[in-house]
Design an enzyme around this catalytic site. Structure first.
Site: not given
Ligand code: COA
Length: 258
Positions: A64, A109, A112, A132
Site C-alpha cells: 500500500a 498489500g 496480499e 507491516e
C-alpha cells in the site's frame, strides 16, 4: 490517468499495475481502479482468464502507498483496510481463473493481492513479504487471514511477525508460489498456463473454482454437499452436452464465450 492498464490477448486479460516511480505501490485510487477492472472483467463473457502483474522489472507491487497511511486514525485505518479487502475479495470471487505474475517485490498489500489470486508464479528475482510490523502496523488487506490458510500458521506467523522478505525459491519451497521462472520468461510462462485454462469449459471453470474456494471455508460434509449441488447444476448446461459430446465424437469442444 489510471495506474491500472488492461490488455486483451484473445480470451486472456492482462492487468498491469503501473506506478513504476513508486514501485507500483497501491494508492487509494489504484485500489479502486483495480477493483473496478477486476469486476468488469468478471462480467465479460469474452474473458476466459485474468493475469495480474506489475509494470517494470523491479516490482510487482511494493505495498500500500505508505504516504496515504500516515495520520489515518481509527476510522480512516478501518476504511483503508476495508477498501483493500474489497479488492482482494473481488479477485477471489471472480468466476475466471486469476493468475498472479509476481515480477519483483511483492510486499505488504502487494503480497496480499497476490494471495487473493488463484495461483501465484514468481520471477527468480522476486522478494515476498509482509513488512507491516516493521512500520508499526499490521497487514490489512487480508494477509493475516489468507497467508495462514495457504501456507499454514507456523510459516505464516514467521513471515507476519518477522516482517522479513523471502526469496522466490523459499516462497516455492513453502507453497506460497506455484512455480519460479527467469524474469524474462515469467509472463510468457504464465500466459501459457492461462491459455490451458481458457481452453476448458468456462462454466465448469467457474463452478470448480467456486466449489474449491467456498468449500475451503466449510466442513467436509458441507463442502461435499456444495460440490454435489454444483455438479447437478453443471449437468444441466449446454456446456456439458458440448464437452461430453465432443469427446465421444472425437473432436475439440467449442465453448460458448460470446
Ligand atoms: N509506498 C510508497 N512509496 C513507495 C513504497 C510504498 N509502499 N515502496 C516504494 N516506494 C517508493 C519509494 O519511496 C521511492 O520513492 P522516491 O523515489 O520518491 O523516494 C521509490 O518507490 C523507489 O523505492 P526505493 O525505496 O528507493 O527503492 P529501493 O530499491 O531502495 O527499495 C524496497 C525497494 C521495496 C525494499 C523499498 O522501497 C521498501 O521497503 N518499500 C516499502 C515496502 C513496504 O513496507 N510495503 C508495505 C507497505 S504497508
Amino acid at each position: 490517468m489510471s495506474s491500472v492498464l488492461t490488455e486483451r490477448e484473445g480470451h486472456l486479460a492482462i492487468i498491469t499495475v503501473n506506478r513504476r516511480e513508486k514501485l507500483n505501490a497501491l494508492d487509494h485510487a489504484t485500489v479502486g481502479d483495480l477493483q473496478r477492472t477486476v469486476e468488469e472483467l468478471a462480467a465479460d463473457q469474452a474473458v476466459g482468464a485474468i493475469i495480474l502483474t506489475g509494470a517494470g522489472e523491479k516490482a510487482f507491487v511494493a505495498g500500500a502507498d505508505i504516504a496515504g497511511l500516515k495520520g489515518q486514525g481509527v476510522l480512516g485505518g478501518h476504511a483503508n483496510a476495508r477498501h483493500g479487502q474489497s479488492l482482494t475479495q473481488a479477485l477471489e470471487d471472480s468466476p475466471k481463473p486469476v493468475l498472479c505474475a509476481i515480477n519483483g517485490f511483492a510486499l505488504g498489500g502487494g503480497l496480499e493481492i497476490a494471495l487473493a489470486c488463484d495461483m501465484r508464479f514468481a520471477s527468480s528475482n522476486a522478494k515476498l513479504g509482509l513488512p507491516e510490523v516493521s512500520l508499526g502496523i499490521i497487514p490489512g488487506y487480508g494477509g493475516t487471514q489468507r497467508l495462514p490458510r495457504l501456507i499454514g500458521m507456523g510459516m505464516a506467523l514467521e513471515m507476519i511477525l518477522s516482517g522479513d522478505h523471502i526469496s522466490a525459491d523459499e516462497a516455492l519451497r513453502i507453497g506460497l508460489v506455484n512455480a519460479v521462472y527467469a524474469p524474462e520468461d515469467l509472463l510468457l510462462e504464465v500466459k501459457k498456463k492461462a491459455a490451458r485454462m481458457v481452453s476448458r469449459g468456462p462454466q465448469a471453470l467457474a463452478m470448480a473454482k467456486q466449489a474449491a474456494r467456498r468449500g475451503a471455508e466449510l466442513s467436509l460434509d458441507e463442502g461435499l454437499s456444495l460440490e454435489a449441488d454444483l455438479f447437478g447444476m453443471i449437468s444441466s448446461t449446454e456446456e456439458m452436452e458440448e464437452g461430453l459430446g465432443a469427446f465421444l465424437e472425437k473432436r475439440k469442444p467449442s465453448w460458448l464465450r460470446s
